[in-house]
Design an enzyme around this catalytic site. Structure first.
Site, PDB file in Angstrom:
ATOM      1  N   HIS A  45       9.381  -3.470   3.230  1.00 48.12           N
ATOM      2  CA  HIS A  45       8.871  -3.669   1.863  1.00 48.12           C
ATOM      3  C   HIS A  45      10.023  -3.996   0.903  1.00 48.12           C
ATOM      4  CE1 HIS A  45       5.628  -0.686   3.279  1.00 48.12           C
ATOM      5  NE2 HIS A  45       4.938  -1.751   2.953  1.00 48.12           N
ATOM      6  N   MET A  60       0.840  -1.204   0.000  1.00 43.76           N
ATOM      7  CA  MET A  60       0.000   0.000   0.000  1.00 43.76           C
ATOM      8  C   MET A  60       0.874   1.253   0.000  1.00 43.76           C
ATOM      9  SD  MET A  60      -3.442  -0.945   2.029  1.00 43.76           S
ATOM     10  CE  MET A  60      -2.843  -0.759   3.677  1.00 43.76           C
ATOM     11  N   GLU A  92       5.692 -11.548   7.244  1.00 45.70           N
ATOM     12  CA  GLU A  92       5.165 -12.221   8.447  1.00 45.70           C
ATOM     13  C   GLU A  92       4.650 -11.206   9.462  1.00 45.70           C
ATOM     14  OE1 GLU A  92       8.166 -14.830   9.960  1.00 45.70           O
ATOM     15  OE2 GLU A  92       7.742 -16.359   8.445  1.00 45.70           O
TER      16      GLU A  92
HETATM   17  P1  AMP Z   1       1.519  -2.935   3.448  1.00 46.97           P
HETATM   18  O1  AMP Z   1       2.049  -1.901   2.537  1.00 46.97           O
HETATM   19  O2  AMP Z   1       1.511  -2.532   4.889  1.00 46.97           O
HETATM   20  O3  AMP Z   1       0.210  -3.501   2.978  1.00 46.97           O
HETATM   21  O4  AMP Z   1       2.558  -4.147   3.387  1.00 46.97           O
HETATM   22  C1  AMP Z   1       2.899  -4.744   2.184  1.00 46.97           C
HETATM   23  C2  AMP Z   1       3.661  -6.007   2.454  1.00 46.97           C
HETATM   24  O5  AMP Z   1       4.855  -5.710   3.182  1.00 46.97           O
HETATM   25  C3  AMP Z   1       2.863  -7.003   3.315  1.00 46.97           C
HETATM   26  O6  AMP Z   1       3.089  -8.320   2.843  1.00 46.97           O
HETATM   27  C4  AMP Z   1       3.441  -6.791   4.672  1.00 46.97           C
HETATM   28  O7  AMP Z   1       3.325  -7.914   5.527  1.00 46.97           O
HETATM   29  C5  AMP Z   1       4.892  -6.501   4.352  1.00 46.97           C
HETATM   30  N1  AMP Z   1       5.516  -5.775   5.441  1.00 46.97           N
HETATM   31  C6  AMP Z   1       5.038  -4.676   6.075  1.00 46.97           C
HETATM   32  N2  AMP Z   1       5.851  -4.319   7.086  1.00 46.97           N
HETATM   33  C7  AMP Z   1       6.876  -5.207   7.107  1.00 46.97           C
HETATM   34  C8  AMP Z   1       8.039  -5.386   7.921  1.00 46.97           C
HETATM   35  N3  AMP Z   1       8.312  -4.578   8.925  1.00 46.97           N
HETATM   36  N4  AMP Z   1       8.873  -6.411   7.624  1.00 46.97           N
HETATM   37  C9  AMP Z   1       8.601  -7.254   6.587  1.00 46.97           C
HETATM   38  N5  AMP Z   1       7.522  -7.147   5.798  1.00 46.97           N
HETATM   39  C10 AMP Z   1       6.663  -6.139   6.040  1.00 46.97           C
END
Ligand code: AMP
Length: 281
Positions: free
Chosen positions: A36, A29, A149
């Protein structure tokens, strides 16, 4: 290369891909951070082509204020992606592109995974996630898709989606990236003051202590410890703490040595909602 339309992206993917060329997909997002980027790097190391999507999906937000305040930093995101590699395909569609008729989620049955934790406290959240991820999977048609995760419940739900819809996509779970003080990286962290960020180390510290306690104590005792810890804080309000079976996400009532357990937490600080998780094995 940045794409905003589905047809332009699929056209490019058609040109690049043949049977031997694999496509890795990283849905996000935006408001990108090193967590990310770690997903992106893993995809690049395992595939010929990597696609990242940047889309703040309205149907997965149950709280309109949270959707409105969600950070949007597309220009900076593009720069960060380019710093990893110039060959990543960036898909940043509009809401109209992803929801051409109605901005509405479809209903999914994820065998009960959707009713725990995030599903309980964010009604309809996983219908929104299922709807958008299924749509992205149809457009990108990846061989592998990468999920963090950090959102462990989401990761399990996406695996269930792939199983139920019989999709030929491998779902890869990636480790949580943290700040030096242990705070899990999150786009929402940008809404915290530097003091709040420092103090938010309480979340991972408490999870780590809970993990140690769990080796010699019951789930109830550990949960009580976490509730007491947050009761003593004025700034941090605990929404939930759960110790659950990793496979079913059902609450651990009595420990069973054959099962893998994991703790899940959601905490509010100054109206910003933070989640984290830790394996208890
Ligand atoms: P989001 O933009 O928050 O929807 O996250 C996109 C992807 O990045 C999702 O698969 C999340 O689980 C992953 N993600 C978000 N924060 C972290 C983090 N701190 N470490 C690893 N992966 C993450």
């Amino acid at each position: 290369m940045v794409f905003t339309s589905e047809s332009e992206l699929t056209q490019s993917l058609k040109i690049i891909s043949d049977k031997k060329n694999t496509v890795g997909f990283v849905p996000t997002m935006g408001a990108l951070h090193d967590g990310h980027l770690s997903l992106l790097k893993q995809s690049i190391s395992e595939n010929h082509t990597t696609v990242i999507s940047i889309f703040v999906n309205p149907t997965q937000f149950n709280n309109p204020e949270d959707l409105k305040k969600y950070p949007r930093t597309i220009e900076a995101d593009i720069e960060k992606i380019k710093s990893v590699s110039d060959h990543i395909l960036i898909f940043a569609p509009s809401v109209e592109e992803m929801y051409p008729t109605k901005t509405e989620a479809k209903h999914f049955d994820f065998d009960g995974l959707e009713n725990q934790m995030e599903g309980k406290f964010r009604p309809g959240h996983f219908d929104g996630v299922g709807t958008i991820v299924k749509r992205f999977f149809e457009i990108v048609a990846p061989n592998k898709a990468y999920f963090g995760e950090k959102d462990f419940q989401q990761l399990q739900i996406i695996k269930k989606l792939v199983e139920k819809e019989k999709l030929n996509i491998q779902i890869v779970g990636c480790p949580i990236f943290r700040e030096k003080n242990g705070l899990a990286m999150s786009s929402r962290n940008s809404r915290l003051s530097s003091e709040e960020k420092d103090e938010a180390s309480i979340i991972f510290k408490t999870l780590t202590k809970a993990k140690i306690l769990f080796s010699t104590n019951s789930a109830t005792t550990v949960s009580q410890f976490v509730v007491n810890t947050f009761n003593q804080s004025k700034k941090f309000k605990l929404e939930y703490f759960e110790i659950a079976d990793e496979a079913t996400l059902l609450t651990c009532k009595r420990k069973n040595n054959t099962k893998k357990y994991r703790a899940f937490i959601a905490v509010f600080v100054n109206n910003v909602r933070l989640i984290d998780t830790i394996s208890f094995n």
